[in-house]
Write a protein that holds these residues in place. Structure first.
Motif, short mmCIF file in Angstrom:
data_model
loop_
_atom_site.label_atom_id
_atom_site.label_comp_id
_atom_site.label_asym_id
_atom_site.label_seq_id
_atom_site.Cartn_x
_atom_site.Cartn_y
_atom_site.Cartn_z
N MET A 1 0.84 -1.18 0.00
CA MET A 1 0.00 0.00 0.00
C MET A 1 0.89 1.25 0.00
O MET A 1 2.10 1.17 0.01
N ILE A 2 0.28 2.39 0.08
CA ILE A 2 0.98 3.67 -0.03
C ILE A 2 1.67 4.02 1.28
O ILE A 2 1.07 3.96 2.34
N SER A 3 2.95 4.39 1.18
CA SER A 3 3.73 4.79 2.35
C SER A 3 4.32 6.18 2.16
O SER A 3 4.47 6.64 1.03
N ASP A 4 4.66 6.80 3.28
CA ASP A 4 5.32 8.09 3.27
C ASP A 4 6.25 8.13 4.47
O ASP A 4 6.01 7.47 5.48
N LYS A 5 7.33 8.89 4.36
CA LYS A 5 8.27 9.05 5.46
C LYS A 5 8.46 10.52 5.77
O LYS A 5 8.51 11.35 4.86
N ILE A 6 8.57 10.81 7.06
CA ILE A 6 8.94 12.14 7.51
C ILE A 6 10.05 11.99 8.54
O ILE A 6 10.21 10.92 9.14
N GLN A 7 10.82 13.05 8.72
CA GLN A 7 11.85 13.07 9.76
C GLN A 7 11.58 14.22 10.71
O GLN A 7 11.08 15.28 10.30
N PHE A 8 11.91 14.00 11.96
CA PHE A 8 11.77 15.06 12.97
C PHE A 8 12.74 14.76 14.10
O PHE A 8 13.24 13.65 14.26
N ARG A 9 13.00 15.78 14.89
CA ARG A 9 13.94 15.68 16.00
C ARG A 9 13.15 15.66 17.31
O ARG A 9 12.19 16.41 17.48
N VAL A 10 13.56 14.81 18.24
CA VAL A 10 12.94 14.77 19.57
C VAL A 10 13.37 16.04 20.31
O VAL A 10 14.56 16.26 20.52
N ARG A 11 12.39 16.85 20.68
CA ARG A 11 12.67 18.09 21.39
C ARG A 11 12.75 17.85 22.89
O ARG A 11 12.16 16.90 23.41
N TYR A 12 13.47 18.72 23.56
CA TYR A 12 13.68 18.57 25.01
C TYR A 12 12.36 18.47 25.77
O TYR A 12 12.19 17.64 26.65
N GLY A 13 11.40 19.30 25.41
CA GLY A 13 10.11 19.31 26.09
C GLY A 13 9.29 18.05 25.88
O GLY A 13 8.27 17.87 26.55
N GLU A 14 9.71 17.19 24.96
CA GLU A 14 9.01 15.93 24.70
C GLU A 14 9.60 14.76 25.49
O GLU A 14 9.15 13.64 25.35
N THR A 15 10.59 15.06 26.32
CA THR A 15 11.27 13.98 27.04
C THR A 15 10.86 13.95 28.51
O THR A 15 10.37 14.91 29.07
N ASP A 16 11.13 12.79 29.12
CA ASP A 16 10.90 12.64 30.55
C ASP A 16 12.21 12.86 31.30
O ASP A 16 13.21 13.26 30.71
N GLN A 17 12.22 12.56 32.56
CA GLN A 17 13.40 12.81 33.38
C GLN A 17 14.61 11.97 32.95
O GLN A 17 15.74 12.31 33.25
N MET A 18 14.36 10.89 32.20
CA MET A 18 15.46 10.02 31.75
C MET A 18 15.98 10.43 30.38
O MET A 18 16.77 9.72 29.78
N SER A 19 15.48 11.54 29.85
CA SER A 19 15.81 12.04 28.51
C SER A 19 15.25 11.18 27.38
O SER A 19 15.70 11.24 26.25
N TYR A 20 14.28 10.33 27.72
CA TYR A 20 13.58 9.51 26.71
C TYR A 20 12.35 10.27 26.23
O TYR A 20 11.71 10.99 27.01
N ALA A 21 11.99 10.08 24.96
CA ALA A 21 10.74 10.65 24.46
C ALA A 21 9.59 10.06 25.27
O ALA A 21 9.46 8.84 25.38
N TYR A 22 8.80 10.92 25.87
CA TYR A 22 7.68 10.50 26.71
C TYR A 22 6.66 9.75 25.86
O TYR A 22 6.31 10.19 24.76
N HIS A 23 6.18 8.63 26.39
CA HIS A 23 5.31 7.75 25.60
C HIS A 23 4.04 8.45 25.10
O HIS A 23 3.53 8.13 24.04
N GLY A 24 3.54 9.41 25.84
CA GLY A 24 2.33 10.11 25.43
C GLY A 24 2.49 10.95 24.17
O GLY A 24 1.51 11.28 23.52
N ASN A 25 3.73 11.28 23.82
CA ASN A 25 3.97 12.08 22.62
C ASN A 25 3.85 11.28 21.32
O ASN A 25 3.70 11.87 20.26
N TYR A 26 3.90 9.97 21.42
CA TYR A 26 3.89 9.17 20.20
C TYR A 26 2.59 9.32 19.42
O TYR A 26 2.61 9.30 18.18
N ALA A 27 1.47 9.50 20.10
CA ALA A 27 0.21 9.72 19.39
C ALA A 27 0.31 10.97 18.50
O ALA A 27 -0.17 10.97 17.36
N ALA A 28 0.97 12.01 19.01
CA ALA A 28 1.16 13.23 18.21
C ALA A 28 2.12 12.97 17.04
O ALA A 28 1.92 13.50 15.94
#
Length: 134
Positions: A1-28
């Protein structure tokens, strides 16, 4: 089927105290992928809403395999899972700069008539664009 790719950088405000991307941001993140996927077909959420159609998520299933970290550049691949009817289903993959698979997900959205608030079939113009892209 049809695919597309985008790139983006994990921003500081999207991380938790461990510097990991917070799981709640994945929906966005997945919404960014769907929005760009539609845009590259020549369709926008705005135009669908102006034509009386909204597209709410009714199911989102995410598998976190490895963490994304602050300042990582991620590649999100968005793929149409199957031919849409009143529902449209997407599959997602997120890879880091080393091409490691970090996250997979699926999402199901339903086309809803904004006047009746009831499910409706995919707009004909969107279906034609999908069929043309195959």
């Amino acid at each position: 089927m049809i695919s597309d790719k985008i790139q983006f950088r994990v921003r500081y405000g999207e991380t938790d105290q461990m510097s990991y991307a917070y799981h709640g941001n994945y929906a966005a993140y997945f919404e960014m992928g769907r929005t760009e996927w539609l845009r590259k077909l020549g369709v926008s959420y705005r135009s669908m809403e102006e034509n009386g159609i909204m597209l709410p998520v009714i199911n989102l299933n995410t598998n976190y395999l490895k963490p994304a970290k602050y300042d990582d550049i991620l590649t999100l691949k968005t793929t149409l899972a199957k031919k849409p009817t009143a529902r449209i289903e997407f599959e997602f993959e997120i890879h880091n700069e080393n091409n490691e698979l970090l996250t997979t997900a699926t999402a199901t959205l339903v086309f809803v008539n904004m006047k009746t608030n009831r499910p409706t079939r995919i707009p004909e113009d969107l279906l034609n664009k999908i069929n043309f892209k195959k």
